[in-house]
Design a protein around this motif. Structure first.
Motif, short mmCIF file in Angstrom:
data_model
loop_
_atom_site.label_atom_id
_atom_site.label_comp_id
_atom_site.label_asym_id
_atom_site.label_seq_id
_atom_site.Cartn_x
_atom_site.Cartn_y
_atom_site.Cartn_z
N LYS A 100 33.07 38.77 39.05
CA LYS A 100 33.56 37.41 38.78
C LYS A 100 32.45 36.54 38.20
CE LYS A 100 37.22 37.21 42.29
NZ LYS A 100 37.68 36.54 43.53
N GLN A 118 34.69 49.34 51.66
CA GLN A 118 35.54 48.22 51.28
C GLN A 118 34.72 46.94 51.16
OE1 GLN A 118 38.81 48.07 50.47
NE2 GLN A 118 38.65 45.88 50.11
N LYS A 119 33.86 46.68 52.14
CA LYS A 119 33.02 45.49 52.09
C LYS A 119 32.05 45.54 50.91
CE LYS A 119 33.20 44.41 57.04
NZ LYS A 119 32.41 44.19 58.28
N GLN A 120 31.54 46.73 50.66
CA GLN A 120 30.63 46.88 49.52
C GLN A 120 31.37 46.54 48.22
OE1 GLN A 120 29.30 50.85 48.77
NE2 GLN A 120 28.08 50.27 46.99
N GLU A 130 33.99 44.62 47.82
CA GLU A 130 34.28 43.19 47.74
C GLU A 130 33.07 42.42 47.22
OE1 GLU A 130 35.52 42.30 51.69
OE2 GLU A 130 37.54 43.12 51.42
N LYS A 131 31.87 42.85 47.61
CA LYS A 131 30.66 42.23 47.09
C LYS A 131 30.49 42.51 45.59
CE LYS A 131 28.05 42.35 51.45
NZ LYS A 131 26.84 42.88 52.14
N LEU A 170 41.19 45.47 43.56
CA LEU A 170 41.27 44.01 43.66
C LEU A 170 41.63 43.46 42.30
CD1 LEU A 170 38.22 42.93 45.88
CD2 LEU A 170 40.65 42.69 46.42
N VAL A 222 32.91 42.99 43.46
CA VAL A 222 33.88 42.18 42.72
C VAL A 222 33.38 40.74 42.56
CG1 VAL A 222 36.21 41.20 42.78
CG2 VAL A 222 35.84 43.61 43.36
N LEU A 223 32.66 40.24 43.58
CA LEU A 223 32.07 38.90 43.44
C LEU A 223 31.07 38.87 42.28
CD1 LEU A 223 31.46 37.83 47.16
CD2 LEU A 223 33.20 36.96 45.58
N TYR A 262 39.69 51.61 46.12
CA TYR A 262 39.85 50.21 46.48
C TYR A 262 40.24 49.44 45.21
CZ TYR A 262 36.94 51.90 50.33
OH TYR A 262 36.43 52.62 51.37
#
Length: 251
Positions: A111, A100-102, A104-105, A5, A107-108, A3
């Motif tokens: 950030k 994928q959802k994991q 995305e969390k 991002l 990456v938050l 994945y």
């Protein structure tokens, strides 16, 4: 599966600063500093299981385990509104879309670490030496540099009892050296280049050049501002009673 991002990094953060914040994220994510990490000029690869790291380095993919692997790659992308574009990649051999959802969390969280400085200054004093640590951890080893007040007696020997010194480990000295190297090569002292394995005597006027550069580094490296300020204040106070400060490395 892999994945990816992209994150547009804040323009004022140097690459060195961004790497420090990513390492802070990794420490928090893995719950320990005992993870395997490979760092290049523009990337960081990290994983908890060393076997996975070797598979990635040697074959380009971790293909015999379900353990996670992170790859962070920086490129200069002014058009993204920031000086650097950070590509975050997450590897796992499980064919499961829920990952994928994991990711995305995750990456938050990354950030969040990029948005806030990491303050980790630790100071201890023993035997006339102040140990100043910012990012150095015990498992990083004992390579470092001592900063000492320096003056000679009538026989040309180093005078005793000039005051307390500083000890700074290699992981933290890296940023300070960006300022120190501004005065090198030195002329008329019998040597020109900074010696990482021995003693370097630096004069008051040369330290002023270093301090000026450190003030710029503190602005561009907010996580290290407290560290740079502490060392800078020690230098200023020490130069009130000596004309030189020596730096001695044990590399």
């Amino acid at each position: 599966m892999r994945y990816d991002l992209n994150i547009a990094c804040t323009s004022y953060l140097t690459l060195h600063e961004q790497k420090l914040r990513i390492k802070s994220f990794l420490i928090e994510y893995f719950g320990t500093v005992r993870f395997s990490l490979v760092e290049t000029g523009s990337s960081i690869t990290a994983v908890e299981d060393e076997t996975v790291l070797f598979e990635w380095v040697n074959a380009g993919r971790p293909d015999r385990t379900a353990k996670e692997l992170f790859l962070f790659e920086w490129t200069e992308q002014v058009s993204w509104g920031g000086h650097f574009l950070l590509k975050c990649s997450f590897f796992n051999r499980l064919e499961d879309n829920s990952r994928q959802k994991q990711f995305e969390k995750i990456v938050l969280q990354i950030k969040e670490h990029l948005d806030h400085p990491t303050l980790t200054l630790r100071i201890t004093e023993k035997d006339n030496l102040i140990d100043v640590r910012q990012f150095h951890r015990r498992c990083d080893g004992n390579i470092g540099y001592g900063l000492y007040p320096y003056a000679e007696d009538e026989k040309g020997h180093w005078r005793d009892n000039l005051g307390i010194g500083l000890w700074i480990y290699r992981e933290d000295f890296h940023l300070l050296y960006e300022g120190i190297k501004q005065v090198y090569p030195l002329k008329g002292k019998g040597f020109e280049n900074f010696d990482h394995t021995g003693m370097n005597s630096i004069s008051k006027s040369e330290w002023q050049v270093i301090l000026d550069h450190w003030s710029i580094l503190a602005i561009n490296n907010p996580s290290s501002a407290e560290f740079i300020d502490y060392v800078g204040r020690w230098v200023v106070a020490t130069l009130e009673h000596v004309d030189e400060i020596a730096i001695e490395g044990n590399l």
